[in-house]
Write an enzyme that holds these catalytic residues in place. Sequence first.
Site, mmCIF file in Angstrom:
data_model
loop_
_atom_site.group_PDB
_atom_site.id
_atom_site.type_symbol
_atom_site.label_atom_id
_atom_site.label_comp_id
_atom_site.label_asym_id
_atom_site.label_seq_id
_atom_site.Cartn_x
_atom_site.Cartn_y
_atom_site.Cartn_z
ATOM 1 N N GLU A 29 0.852 -0.865 0.207
ATOM 2 C CA GLU A 29 0.042 -0.138 -0.006
ATOM 3 C C GLU A 29 0.334 1.355 0.101
ATOM 4 O OE1 GLU A 29 -3.629 2.458 2.045
ATOM 5 O OE2 GLU A 29 -3.007 0.246 3.482
ATOM 6 N N GLU A 55 4.266 5.015 3.278
ATOM 7 C CA GLU A 55 4.408 6.886 4.214
ATOM 8 C C GLU A 55 5.332 7.190 3.922
ATOM 9 O OE1 GLU A 55 2.453 9.445 3.399
ATOM 10 O OE2 GLU A 55 1.346 7.409 4.525
ATOM 11 N N ASP A 105 -2.101 11.702 -3.785
ATOM 12 C CA ASP A 105 -1.258 13.810 -3.865
ATOM 13 C C ASP A 105 -1.514 13.753 -5.323
ATOM 14 O OD1 ASP A 105 -1.211 16.763 -3.481
ATOM 15 O OD2 ASP A 105 0.693 16.556 -2.401
ATOM 16 N N ASP A 141 -10.471 10.713 -5.026
ATOM 17 C CA ASP A 141 -11.371 11.981 -5.820
ATOM 18 C C ASP A 141 -11.555 12.505 -5.727
ATOM 19 O OD1 ASP A 141 -9.986 13.111 -3.807
ATOM 20 O OD2 ASP A 141 -11.233 14.105 -3.882
#
Length: 331
Positions: A29, A55, A105, A141
């Site tokens: 991920e 991350e 992002d 989104d």
Amino acid sequence: MIARLGDFQFPDSAARLYPHTPERPWVLEVGFGDGRFWPHFAATFPEAPNYLGVELSGVSLLKAHRRLRDAGLENAALTKLPADVLIREVIPHAGLDLIVVNFPDPWPKAGHTDHRLLRAPFFRLAASRLKPGGMILLTTDHDEYFEFACEQARASGVMQVEITDPPAAALETKYALKWRDLGLGAHHARFIPTAHAPVPHGQTAPYPEEPTAVPHAVLTLPDTFSPQTFEKRTERNPGSRNAEEGGAWTVVLLDLYAGLRRDGWVVLAHVVEGELTQEVLIGITAREDGTHLVRLAKFGGPIITTGVKAAVGVVTRWLEGQGAVVKHHGY
């Protein structure tokens, strides 16, 4: 478990990272945020796959670690590293079953598209690290970024694009819940490799060091040495075609602090090597025989690269400029 940067080999394998569950699928991920996705998604499998999360936020890493620990997901590893560096240098060819990217992002400002993760070079790299039958799952989104990512996947020449509904777990993430509360939805695509051409690991790939070979120097400081003489210092190496000399690096010594546990100081160094940027701590510690040990600290689990070893050398040379006499060095 929680893997830190120094735990990796280059490249690595699921069998070494997950010795108790080597036969399970391996999922990566990218940008796990506070870790909400994986406990939901892992529960949809009869047995939780092996999980690797990457991350850039240290705060997110700590939050996700607690969440995965509380969920009892022991075959999960988290690290703080740029995703493309991790995928290229750590993941072997055809090593992964799935790559998940949730709400990346979008870098929406004009001229910032080069900062986006999901571009054609990334898709070609990812295709080489996915097993036949593997795929990338994207949920976002952002309308424009979604269209951009689909176009880049097709332009890569190695990806088939399938637009479908997102998995339920992707709608339980922090950003998904935020958009849902605003009455907004999310786009989802599966990127399925049509080719798995190898993409080589870097020519100056990071490599693990034996614990006894951590970069260091032993020196004698002059009686006149004063930490107040420290000033920001930058050194650069343009790189060499000779592999033994390593690639290009830039080291910036940012600041010097008094040591907390023992007599001495700690130098904060910023190390840049291509796409890999690390901030490392280098200790200057007093020893019983009157000498001082200049040594890379393990805090934060730095990858010991050519540039990180050079940072120890930069600190040592600065001290030599203050009158220190080097008795031994290993970097």
